[in-house]
Structure formats: structure tokens, C-alpha cells
Enzyme design. Structure first.
Site, PDB file in Angstrom:
ATOM      1  N   SER A 136      41.356  41.627  27.089  1.00  0.00           N
ATOM      2  CA  SER A 136      40.178  41.167  27.807  1.00  0.00           C
ATOM      3  C   SER A 136      39.340  40.273  26.884  1.00  0.00           C
ATOM      4  O   SER A 136      39.868  39.333  26.285  1.00  0.00           O
ATOM      5  CB  SER A 136      39.381  42.368  28.314  1.00  0.00           C
ATOM      6  N   ASP A 290      46.077  42.801  38.188  1.00  0.00           N
ATOM      7  CA  ASP A 290      44.770  42.588  37.565  1.00  0.00           C
ATOM      8  C   ASP A 290      43.988  41.581  38.404  1.00  0.00           C
ATOM      9  O   ASP A 290      44.402  40.436  38.577  1.00  0.00           O
ATOM     10  CB  ASP A 290      44.980  42.063  36.136  1.00  0.00           C
ATOM     11  N   HIS A 319      43.010  45.813  35.951  1.00  0.00           N
ATOM     12  CA  HIS A 319      42.655  45.310  34.625  1.00  0.00           C
ATOM     13  C   HIS A 319      42.552  46.441  33.598  1.00  0.00           C
ATOM     14  O   HIS A 319      42.985  46.282  32.451  1.00  0.00           O
ATOM     15  CB  HIS A 319      41.327  44.548  34.706  1.00  0.00           C
TER      16      HIS A 319
END
Length: 352
Positions: A136, A290, A319
Site C-alpha cells: 500500500s 482489491d 486490499h
């Protein structure tokens, strides 16, 4: 054994936008020991609201009996600039006024986070990183680091991240900031300012972190006669309150803006050319469902980073799968690193 430390950079720290901080502090943790060859460094970059305790938030991948363990590796994780957990952030004292910065804190970018961590690496005498890994926002940092100074990194692992933060991702972040800004206390110059807004922001964020299937699996009602007090509602409230107990609205505000700033093509010829400059052996991992960082973004990374290996994983958690599916990640990353060692041996033999 973990060592918690703070590095103080007493010189002026210039940000990408030209603004300056008179000094910065970076909180960081190390695990294990640096070996004689200094070639066992694993550097983990954390995500939006995480901290420097990678053995806590990435359990199953980092730990005493895990792939990245302190018995074999020297593990480093530093809290990013602007974050709540010990590094210089909006609640830190402004040396000019003697008061906390709050909203006078200068905006910063992913590149600024990387610049700060490179200063820490220099301070620690770390010239070579065996594995640089992040997911991320942590993946955005790792990628930018590899483009800026890839010669210091042997293996790069990018998980659920991208080359440019998308309009979709920026819209999610802006919606969260709008929620925070509707809380009048956000402008009250108090450490607990904006917490009601932060609770709402976290609720919005969760919808991008998880998936339809994840909510169905964990929050589905067991009875049919309910008309209120739903499990999903309680969950959103609980998660919002949980974040408010450990984070602050100002750090969240600035870090979300830093995520929005991520674009490896800025100031360079193009995004594709920037990615083509990545030198480390690279593994890109995406989560198939995601919503926040769609797998097409990881496919793009793998397509444009030279000789990158791409792997997709399935997770009902969307995610958040990059934090939860550690058994799968251990297998994928472990195999990649074995192949990386084999390639290195072949190269050495060819050189000989």
C-alpha cells in the site's frame, strides 16, 4: 529482541515543495543483528496508520519463526515522517512558536518520506539492503526508493501498490478528509481535534480496504427479523473508535495527502521510463479483488519494471489481504528469494 530508537536529524530538512523543517525525528525499530558481511538487512516500509513494530502488524511474515525473522535477518522498520508514532508530525512542537504545528505543518510527499528514511539508513551505516518491502503506502515508498537509489537494494517486493495514485484512490482520500473537516474541533488546535471526523473517515476507508465477500463472511446477520442494530453498523463504529484511540486526525490528514502525491513520473520523462530505471530484482504482488489498488495497477508495475516477477493472490479481504494472507505471501516471497539467490550464483559463475 527489538530495539526502539529515535534518530534526530538536526540539520534543516528540505521538502519536495521547497518548504523546510528545522529538524526531524524518526522513530524506528530494529530486530536481530547485522551480520559481519552486512548483507542481511530487511527494510520494511509501513502503510498509512501502521507503526515501526512490523513484527506486530505483519505477523506471519515477520516474526521469530517466520520468513523474515530476527534470528537470520537484521530487520528495520521506521515510522514515517508525519505519522503518530514518534516521528516528527503535526502534533510535534514547532521550534519557531514552541507550540504544536497542527495545520501549520508543511505538506509532504512520498518522496519526502523516502528522503527521510535514506537519511536514517545513512545514519545506521546501511549501504546495502537485501530486501526492501512494502504494501500500500509502504509499497509506494519502496518503489520510489528503488527509483531514487536502486543500487543499494538487492531485492524489491511491492505488494498491493501502484506507480501513480489513481483518481479513484484520491477520491476516497478526499472523501475522508471532507469527513474530518466537517468536525469543527479539527480547527481547535488541540491534540484530540477532529476525532469525530476521523471516526467517519475510517469508516469510509474500510469500504475500500475490505470487500463485499469479507463483509458477507463476517458481518452477515444470523436472524431475519432485525430492522436495526446491524452487525455491519457496529463494526464500522467499532473500527472508527479503535483508530481514534491510537491515532490523530492531523497525521491522517497529511498522510492521506502524501499518498495522493504519489506519481513516479513527476519531474521525470514519464511513468514508464521511471519504472524502467528500477534496478533491484523485483517481485510485484497484487490482490485479485482489491478495490483500492486494483490488480491492473500491479500488472502495470510488473510490465514496466525490467524482469519483474508478477504474482496475484486471492483473498476475501480485498486490499487488507496483503496484511492477512501471510501464509500465501510467505510461499510466494520465499520462492522468489530462492530464485533470486540462484540467479545471483549463476551471475557469479559467469563472471568467474
Amino acid at each position: 529482541m527489538s530495539t526502539i530508537s529515535t534518530y534526530t536529524h538536526n540539520k534543516t530538512f528540505k521538502l519536495e515543495n521547497g518548504k523546510k523543517l528545522r529538524k526531524i525525528e524518526l522513530a524506528y525499530q530494529t530486530y536481530g543483528k547485522l551480520n559481519a558481511k552486512k548483507d542481511n538487512v530487511i527494510w520494511a516500509c509501513h502503510a498509512l496508520t501502521a507503526n515501526s513494530d512490523v513484527l506486530d502488524w505483519w505477523k506471519g511474515l515477520f516474526g521469530n519463526n517466520d520468513l523474515f525473522n530476527p534470528e537470520e535477518h537484521f530487520i528495520i522498520c521506521a515510522n514515517v515522517l508525519g505519522s503518530h508514532y514518534g516521528s516528527t508530525n503535526p502534533l510535534s512542537e514547532n521550534p519557531v512558536t514552541g507550540l504544536p504545528y497542527y495545520l501549520s505543518f508543511p505538506e509532504f510527499t512520498i518522496r519526502d518520506l523516502v528522503s527521510a528514511h535514506r537519511l536514517l539508513a545513512e545514519h545506521l551505516g546501511i549501504k546495502d539492503i537485501k530486501v526492501l518491502i512494502g504494501g500500500s503506502l509502504g509499497g509506494q515508498q519502496a518503489l520510489e526508493w528503488a527509483i531514487t537509489d536502486g543500487s543499494a537494494i538487492e531485492n524489491l517486493i511491492l505488494v498491493a501498490t501502484n506507480a501513480v495514485h489513481s483518481p479513484w484512490g484520491i477520491a476516497f482520500n478526499e472523501s475522508q478528509r471532507l469527513a474530518i473537516s466537517t468536525d469543527r474541533s479539527f480547527y481547535a488546535q488541540k491534540p484530540d481535534g477532529g476525532l469525530k471526523g476521523l471516526k467517519t473517515a475510517r469508516s469510509i476507508a474500510l469500504l475500500s480496504y475490505r470487500s463485499y465477500d469479507a463483509y458477507t463472511d463476517t458481518q452477515l446477520e444470523s436472524v431475519n427479523d432485525k430492522t436495526g442494530a446491524f452487525r455491519a453498523s457496529s463494526y464500522q463504529n467499532y473500527q472508527g473508535e479503535k483508530l481514534c484511540k491510537r491515532f490523530n486526525a492531523y497525521s491522517y490528514w497529511y498522510l492521506s495527502k502524501a499518498m495522493d502525491s504519489h506519481n513516479v513520473g513527476r519531474g521525470r520523462k514519464s511513468v514508464a521510463e521511471a519504472l524502467s530505471a528500477v534496478k533491484p530484482n523485483t517481485l510485484v504482488i497484487g490482490v485479485e479483488n482489491d478495490v483500492l489498488f486494483p490488480i491492473t495497477e500491479q500488472e502495470f508495475l510488473a510490465k514496466h519494471i525490467p524482469d519483474a516477477v508478477f504474482h496475484s493472490i486471492k483473498s476475501a479481504y480485498g486490499h487488507d489481504g496483503f496484511l492477512i494472507e501471510t501464509d500465501i505471501l510467505t510461499n510466494v516471497i520465499g520462492n522468489f528469494l530462492k530464485e533470486s539467490v540462484n540467479k545471483k550464483i549463476i551471475k557469479l559463475h559467469k563472471t568467474a
